[in-house]
Motif scaffolding. Structure first.
Motif: not given
Length: 197
Positions: A154-172
């Protein structure tokens, strides 16, 4: 816990954690990157600090404070899931975000491993790291850790969702949705006495 353990590395000293060290961590800086939001040390009142310390040091668990050569606390390491029978434990590592990329982490781990293998006679150290945490993985490999397994958790960070956040698509690629939970890929790494000789 033996309060007298003091180990010296090239850049840091490592000693058994004391209750008063927990308060020092409250003054650490915060991660700028939201991806590491849940790595920030939380604020705790006096009672919560006492509970945290007892939780981290009860039973076979051990916690170690890490200091730079000027005496500033820059991180801590913990040993958990300790097995005297199988001569192994799991390593946890947390550092002040403002003190990263200075070589303190790898020096602290190397210093602790020498004591762990040579003085305690343990045979293996394991650790878990998020697959997206490239800086940490590089540091662990530097001291001889090797990946031996992987699993989702489980990913416990409520601030980030790499599945939908464009800023984190490199780690999707390291994330997946399972039910209503977001999961991240973790690598299991290990190092044995042979690696430190």
């Amino acid at each position: 816990m033996d309060d007298k353990i003091i180990l010296w590395g090239n850049k840091v000293s490592v000693r058994s954690m004391r209750k008063e060290d927990v308060e020092k961590m409250l003054h650490w800086s915060l991660h700028d990157d939201l991806l590491f939001y849940d790595y920030n040390f939380p604020y705790m009142d006096i009672e919560e600090r006492q509970q945290w310390f007892e939780l981290k040091t009860k039973g076979l668990k051990r916690c170690f404070s890490v200091f730079d050569m000027q005496g500033q606390m820059v991180g801590y390491m913990s040993l958990r899931n300790v097995s005297r029978l199988f001569k192994r434990a799991e390593l946890g590592i947390v550092f002040d975000p403002g003190e990263l990329s200075k070589g303190y982490g790898s020096d602290a781990v190397t210093t602790l491993l020498k004591w762990y293998f040579k003085e305690l006679g343990y045979r293996k150290m394991i650790l878990t790291v998020a697959a997206y945490n490239e800086r940490a993985i590089k540091s662990y490999k530097k001291v001889g850790c090797q990946k031996y397994a992987q699993q989702f958790g489980e990913f416990m960070n409520p601030k980030v969702n790499p599945l939908v956040d464009e800023d984190f698509k490199h780690i999707k690629k390291y994330f997946r949705k399972k039910g209503n939970k977001l999961e991240v890929l973790y690598y299991k790494m290990q190092i044995s006495t042979l690696s430190t000789e």
